[in-house]
Design an enzyme around this catalytic site. Structure first.
Site, PDB file in Angstrom:
ATOM      1  N   LYS A 121       0.829  -1.206   0.000  1.00  0.00           N
ATOM      2  CA  LYS A 121       0.000   0.000   0.000  1.00  0.00           C
ATOM      3  C   LYS A 121       0.865   1.259   0.000  1.00  0.00           C
ATOM      4  O   LYS A 121       0.617   2.206   0.731  1.00  0.00           O
ATOM      5  CB  LYS A 121      -0.947  -0.006   1.196  1.00  0.00           C
ATOM      6  CG  LYS A 121      -1.854  -1.228   1.195  1.00  0.00           C
ATOM      7  CD  LYS A 121      -3.031  -1.073   2.099  1.00  0.00           C
ATOM      8  CE  LYS A 121      -3.930  -2.286   2.118  1.00  0.00           C
ATOM      9  NZ  LYS A 121      -4.340  -2.801   0.862  1.00  0.00           N
ATOM     10  N   CYS A 122       1.843   1.265  -0.848  1.00  0.00           N
ATOM     11  CA  CYS A 122       2.839   2.336  -0.910  1.00  0.00           C
ATOM     12  C   CYS A 122       2.772   3.003  -2.282  1.00  0.00           C
ATOM     13  O   CYS A 122       2.369   2.374  -3.268  1.00  0.00           O
ATOM     14  CB  CYS A 122       4.224   1.714  -0.694  1.00  0.00           C
ATOM     15  SG  CYS A 122       5.616   2.843  -0.854  1.00  0.00           S
ATOM     16  N   GLY A 123       3.193   4.235  -2.347  1.00  0.00           N
ATOM     17  CA  GLY A 123       3.265   4.920  -3.628  1.00  0.00           C
ATOM     18  C   GLY A 123       4.247   4.278  -4.591  1.00  0.00           C
ATOM     19  O   GLY A 123       4.204   4.543  -5.790  1.00  0.00           O
TER      20      GLY A 123
END
Length: 180
Positions: A34-36
């Site tokens: 759930k990271c950029g």
């Protein structure tokens, strides 16, 4: 010393010795769902597919240490990687990669290839660290998700690529190591 002296837990908690990958060129990366930078799974998979038959592998090591961007359990992480990015390279069990709880493998990786600043095409994408987590910028520890380490066939750590460096930007370095 080499990475072959270390192990990492797989998704069910078994030790996987990096000696099992001896003789291969490797990327070892700390990852999160759930990271950029999560889209980098796609680039890592593309490199893996292109070079796996030439003695190359990618090893993903999920961590929840950066804004809790890997909240799932190991089964959920595996499912996410396969479903969303078609990942076929090894995705290990979730662990810690920085600070006092860092597993020995990541202690070794960061000792061998310290932090040299942010370089590459998307340096500005790391500005948030100075604003929100300036303490992360001290020392050689992992700065954020998707820090990638390049390992040669002898198990030596020969490169470190920070989160803002896309996997495709590593391709020439990988090809050079595969040709050696």
């Amino acid at each position: 010393m080499s990475v072959y002296e270390y192990s990492v837990k797989d998704k069910v908690g078994n030790d996987v010795s990096l000696k099992d990958f001896e003789g291969q060129v490797m990327i070892i990366a700390n990852t999160a769902s759930k990271c950029g930078f999560t889209h980098q799974y796609e680039g890592l998979e593309a490199l893996y597919k292109e070079f796996k038959d030439k003695g190359f592998t990618v090893i993903a090591v999920p961590s929840n240490q950066f804004e809790e961007q890997e909240p799932g359990n190991n089964d959920e992480i595996q499912h996410f990687c396969k479903l969303n990015y078609g990942v076929t390279f090894p995705v290990m069990g979730k662990t810690e990669v920085r600070d006092a709880g860092a597993i020995p493998l990541f202690q070794y990786l960061t000792k061998e290839q310290g932090f040299k600043g942010f370089h590459g095409n998307h340096v500005e994408s790391m500005d948030f660290l100075q604003e929100e987590y300036p303490e992360f910028l001290k020392g050689d520890s992992i700065k954020w998700n998707f820090t990638k380490f390049l390992i040669n066939r002898k198990g030596e750590v020969v490169g470190r690529y920070e989160s803002n460096v896309e996997p495709a930007e590593m391709k020439a370095d990988i090809e050079k190591l595969l040709a050696e």
